[in-house]
Design a protein around this motif. Structure first.
Motif: not given
Length: 272
Positions: A170-177
């Motif tokens: 999941a990348n809904n908060c930009g956690q993948i960077g």
């Protein structure tokens, strides 16, 4: 035995009471990750893994979706020749509904919920979102051998032997960077980070420590102290000492441990 504690529930920030334990042959090291409050994984001195708790998504790795009140053993798959992999298990990590195991050979095995591709399996397969009930070797991580895995609520970080970091899920908060909210189905390198030696995941944010003691954060803004926006690429955390040696992440907050030449002291960083 070392007990590991992680953070709260997603964006609600509500505290949860949970723990997982790791005991490793010849070496013991703490791995702080966001964990399901009803799930535990244990690696013992005899290089065996046991899990118990909520298993409704296959996150216990026992081949079914049943919950377990007492620990049951988890087995890694055999190699292509049908022989059991003769490797030392060096760590385990639990997310909200998924789990990872990694070995001294640099391989890692994931199981549990994969709806957000947090296990990193081939999204071209029609059933890639289905729960994985047993450990499966992650074959889409081509960037190097794995030193550590950290699991968030619905995403996963991989610290590699070459000092790089990859992420998926999941990348809904930009956690993948990757400077966007673009969904990530297979592990992607985070280009901005190098020489990383330690990682930690909160529910939707991450921390990384470099070999020279610097710490970086990204993901859910409020968990990183930014009430206005999420952080899409790793951002340097400015502290008085550049000698961070360990980090831990919760749902809405983070902790770090710093060391000095004449001793070690704790620094608590509450980011609300």
């Amino acid at each position: 035995m070392m007990f590991q504690n992680g953070g709260g529930n997603s964006r609600t920030g509500s505290p949860v009471d949970h723990s997982a334990s790791i005991r490793k042959q010849q070496q013991t090291e703490t791995d702080e990750t966001f964990r399901d409050p009803h799930q535990n994984d244990t690696a013992s001195d005899k290089n065996r893994i046991f899990s118990w708790g909520n298993g409704t998504n296959g996150q216990l790795g026992c081949g079914d979706k049943e919950s377990k009140r007492t620990p049951v053993e988890v087995f890694l798959p055999s190699n292509p020749d049908g022989e059991i992999c003769d490797t030392l298990i060096t760590g385990v990590a639990c997310g909200s509904r998924h789990s990872f195991i990694w070995t001294d050979t640099g391989h890692c095995y994931g199981f549990g919920n994969n709806f957000y591709a947090q296990l990193g399996y081939d999204f071209r397969k029609g059933n890639y979102k289905e729960n994985q009930l047993e450990p499966h070797l992650l074959r889409s991580l081509f960037f190097g051998k794995v030193n550590q895995v950290a699991c968030g609520e619905r995403h996963t970080l991989f610290a590699l032997e070459n000092g790089k970091i990859a992420a998926c899920g999941a990348n809904n908060c930009g956690q993948i960077g990757i400077d966007s909210r673009e969904e990530t189905f297979v592990p992607r390198l985070i280009e901005e980070l190098e020489s990383v030696c330690k990682i930690a995941c909160g529910a939707n944010h991450n921390l990384a420590v470099t070999g020279d003691g610097k710490i970086f954060m990204w993901g859910y803004g409020r968990a990183c102290g930014n009430n206005r926006q999420d952080i899409f690429i790793p951002e340097l955390v400015h502290i008085l000492q550049d000698d961070v040696i360990a980090v831990a992440a919760g749902g809405w907050h983070s902790l770090l441990l710093t060391g000095l030449s004449h001793g070690v002291f704790f620094t608590l960083s509450f980011v609300l």
